[in-house]
Design a protein around this motif. Structure first.
Motif, PDB file in Angstrom:
ATOM      1  N   ASP A  98      37.040 -50.683 -41.402  1.00 38.09           N
ATOM      2  CA  ASP A  98      36.636 -51.970 -40.841  1.00 38.09           C
ATOM      3  C   ASP A  98      35.226 -52.323 -41.305  1.00 38.09           C
ATOM      4  N   GLN A  99      34.774 -53.489 -40.882  1.00 40.04           N
ATOM      5  CA  GLN A  99      33.427 -53.946 -41.208  1.00 40.04           C
ATOM      6  C   GLN A  99      32.452 -53.430 -40.152  1.00 40.04           C
ATOM      7  N   HIS A 100      32.270 -52.124 -40.142  1.00 36.50           N
ATOM      8  CA  HIS A 100      31.455 -51.462 -39.119  1.00 36.50           C
ATOM      9  C   HIS A 100      29.965 -51.739 -39.335  1.00 36.50           C
ATOM     10  N   LYS A 101      29.286 -52.128 -38.263  1.00 41.81           N
ATOM     11  CA  LYS A 101      27.834 -52.279 -38.302  1.00 41.81           C
ATOM     12  C   LYS A 101      27.243 -51.572 -37.081  1.00 41.81           C
ATOM     13  N   ILE A 102      26.057 -50.991 -37.278  1.00 41.74           N
ATOM     14  CA  ILE A 102      25.379 -50.299 -36.186  1.00 41.74           C
ATOM     15  C   ILE A 102      24.722 -51.337 -35.281  1.00 41.74           C
ATOM     16  N   GLN A 103      25.012 -51.220 -33.987  1.00 39.93           N
ATOM     17  CA  GLN A 103      24.399 -52.113 -33.010  1.00 39.93           C
ATOM     18  C   GLN A 103      23.010 -51.595 -32.635  1.00 39.93           C
ATOM     19  N   VAL A 104      22.049 -52.500 -32.558  1.00 42.82           N
ATOM     20  CA  VAL A 104      20.662 -52.134 -32.270  1.00 42.82           C
ATOM     21  C   VAL A 104      20.219 -52.781 -30.963  1.00 42.82           C
ATOM     22  N   ILE A 105      19.572 -51.988 -30.119  1.00 48.35           N
ATOM     23  CA  ILE A 105      18.981 -52.481 -28.874  1.00 48.35           C
ATOM     24  C   ILE A 105      17.488 -52.191 -28.935  1.00 48.35           C
ATOM     25  N   LEU A 106      16.675 -53.205 -28.677  1.00 46.16           N
ATOM     26  CA  LEU A 106      15.220 -53.063 -28.756  1.00 46.16           C
ATOM     27  C   LEU A 106      14.599 -53.025 -27.363  1.00 46.16           C
ATOM     28  N   PRO A 107      13.493 -52.298 -27.197  1.00 40.04           N
ATOM     29  CA  PRO A 107      12.900 -52.130 -25.861  1.00 40.04           C
ATOM     30  C   PRO A 107      12.009 -53.302 -25.449  1.00 40.04           C
ATOM     31  N   ILE A 108      11.964 -53.538 -24.142  1.00 42.30           N
ATOM     32  CA  ILE A 108      10.998 -54.472 -23.568  1.00 42.30           C
ATOM     33  C   ILE A 108      10.076 -53.655 -22.665  1.00 42.30           C
ATOM     34  N   PRO A 109       8.845 -53.395 -23.093  1.00 42.37           N
ATOM     35  CA  PRO A 109       7.912 -52.646 -22.237  1.00 42.37           C
ATOM     36  C   PRO A 109       7.648 -53.400 -20.937  1.00 42.37           C
ATOM     37  N   PHE A 110       7.197 -52.688 -19.949  1.00 42.80           N
ATOM     38  CA  PHE A 110       6.916 -53.313 -18.663  1.00 42.80           C
ATOM     39  C   PHE A 110       5.592 -54.063 -18.718  1.00 42.80           C
ATOM     40  N   VAL A 111       5.610 -55.290 -18.207  1.00 41.93           N
ATOM     41  CA  VAL A 111       4.387 -56.094 -18.116  1.00 41.93           C
ATOM     42  C   VAL A 111       3.823 -55.891 -16.717  1.00 41.93           C
ATOM     43  N   ASP A 112       2.811 -55.076 -16.605  1.00 37.83           N
ATOM     44  CA  ASP A 112       2.280 -54.660 -15.309  1.00 37.83           C
ATOM     45  C   ASP A 112       1.425 -55.766 -14.680  1.00 37.83           C
ATOM     46  N   PRO A 113       1.816 -56.274 -13.502  1.00 37.46           N
ATOM     47  CA  PRO A 113       1.055 -57.366 -12.896  1.00 37.46           C
ATOM     48  C   PRO A 113      -0.282 -56.941 -12.298  1.00 37.46           C
ATOM     49  N   ILE A 114      -0.464 -55.643 -12.075  1.00 41.88           N
ATOM     50  CA  ILE A 114      -1.734 -55.205 -11.500  1.00 41.88           C
ATOM     51  C   ILE A 114      -2.624 -54.565 -12.557  1.00 41.88           C
ATOM     52  N   GLY A 179      10.092 -52.484  -9.112  1.00 39.78           N
ATOM     53  CA  GLY A 179       8.896 -52.100  -8.384  1.00 39.78           C
ATOM     54  C   GLY A 179       8.449 -53.155  -7.389  1.00 39.78           C
ATOM     55  N   TYR A 180       7.415 -52.816  -6.653  1.00 34.58           N
ATOM     56  CA  TYR A 180       6.875 -53.721  -5.650  1.00 34.58           C
ATOM     57  C   TYR A 180       5.410 -54.062  -5.938  1.00 34.58           C
ATOM     58  N   ASN A 181       5.050 -54.020  -7.218  1.00 32.85           N
ATOM     59  CA  ASN A 181       3.693 -54.394  -7.599  1.00 32.85           C
ATOM     60  C   ASN A 181       3.484 -55.897  -7.499  1.00 32.85           C
TER      61      ASN A 181
END
Length: 278
Positions: A98-114, A179-181
């Motif tokens: 088949d036309q196999h392709k590797i799926q990629v997932i990229l991270p979203i770091p946490f945006v700390d409000p404090i 979280g509860y920040n």
């Protein structure tokens, strides 16, 4: 799904954030005893933003993560080279189907409000995140702007690279609990999910993934938060009192090589394997 960790500069030896083609090849493709590539293995690689929240407190840290991820020689560049090579080998061995392709997932770091420091500038304006300084409404708006900026940049760079064997499946939420920040934490996740699903560029829908720790805050209402796929960590390796059967979501488990050599920990790996073979 295979998790590949990346780290900030100076956090770990450089090689820990430099995944090569040779690192990825045995992850995505299998070789038989004759040394021939005969089938695909992991079809998805999820990159992770390793380290603490403090290491992503400034814009320059996020830019470094993007540069590391889209390195032409390592990481995504290396993954694509490995996938192209594996496809070629499978075709030459008559194994490709088949036309196999590797799926990629990229991270979203946490945006700390404090955060005690300003994140950086966007459109010539400094983004302050602390609600005690700018108020809850402005803090939320600035945090969402950062996530949007990051996702759109990642999408643009992914498209520009024109990878031969990779597809961007979505993004991963690095914070392992709600979280509860901030009083608007749930709303922040929901707005971030909207960006992933739709974005400001009309990009086709992608998915938002989450791997909370065992019984983490928010795991029971993950759908309402906007997550598309959730895998709870049993954390049995760290706490043998946790019940594997309680992980009612899809489950991801991790183990370290020392489990295989330290007798008092090896039984926990056996428990994982026995439970999931039932």
């Amino acid at each position: 799904m295979y998790l590949a960790y990346l780290y900030q500069k100076g956090r770990n030896p450089d090689e820990m954030s430099l995944w090569t083609k040779d690192d990825f090849y045995p992850i995505i493709a299998h070789k038989n005893t004759a040394g021939e590539t005969d089938r695909w293995l992991f079809d998805t690689v999820q990159f992770m933003a390793g380290g603490s929240m403090e290491e992503y407190a400034k814009k320059e840290n996020w830019e470094y993560l993007l540069d590391q991820t889209f390195n032409k020689q390592f990481n995504l560049g290396a993954l694509d080279k490995a996938a192209v090579e594996a496809k070629t080998a499978l075709e030459s061995n008559g194994k490709i189907q088949d036309q196999h392709k590797i799926q990629v997932i990229l991270p979203i770091p946490f945006v700390d409000p404090i955060s005690q420091v300003a994140w950086g500038t966007m459109a010539g304006k400094s983004l302050e995140l602390n609600p005690a300084v700018v108020g809850e409404k402005a803090s939320l708006a600035n945090r969402v702007k950062i996530v949007d900026w990051y996702i759109q940049n990642a999408r643009i760079r992914f498209k520009q690279e024109n990878y031969g064997q990779l597809e961007l499946a979505g993004f991963y939420w690095m914070k392992e609990e709600v979280g509860y920040n901030s009083a608007s934490e749930a709303e922040f996740i929901q707005k971030s999910a909207e960006i992933v699903h739709h974005g400001s560029t009309g990009h086709e829908k992608q998915k938002l993934y989450w791997i909370p720790f065992y019984q983490a805050n928010g795991f029971t209402f993950w759908k309402e938060l906007g997550f598309d796929a959730v895998m709870m960590q049993p954390n049995y390796y760290f706490n043998a009192q946790n019940k594997l059967a309680d992980c009612i979501l899809e489950v991801v488990y991790t183990f370290q090589s020392r489990q295989l050599v330290v007798h008092r920990l090896a039984y926990r790996l056996d428990s994982y394997l026995s439970f999931w073979s039932q």
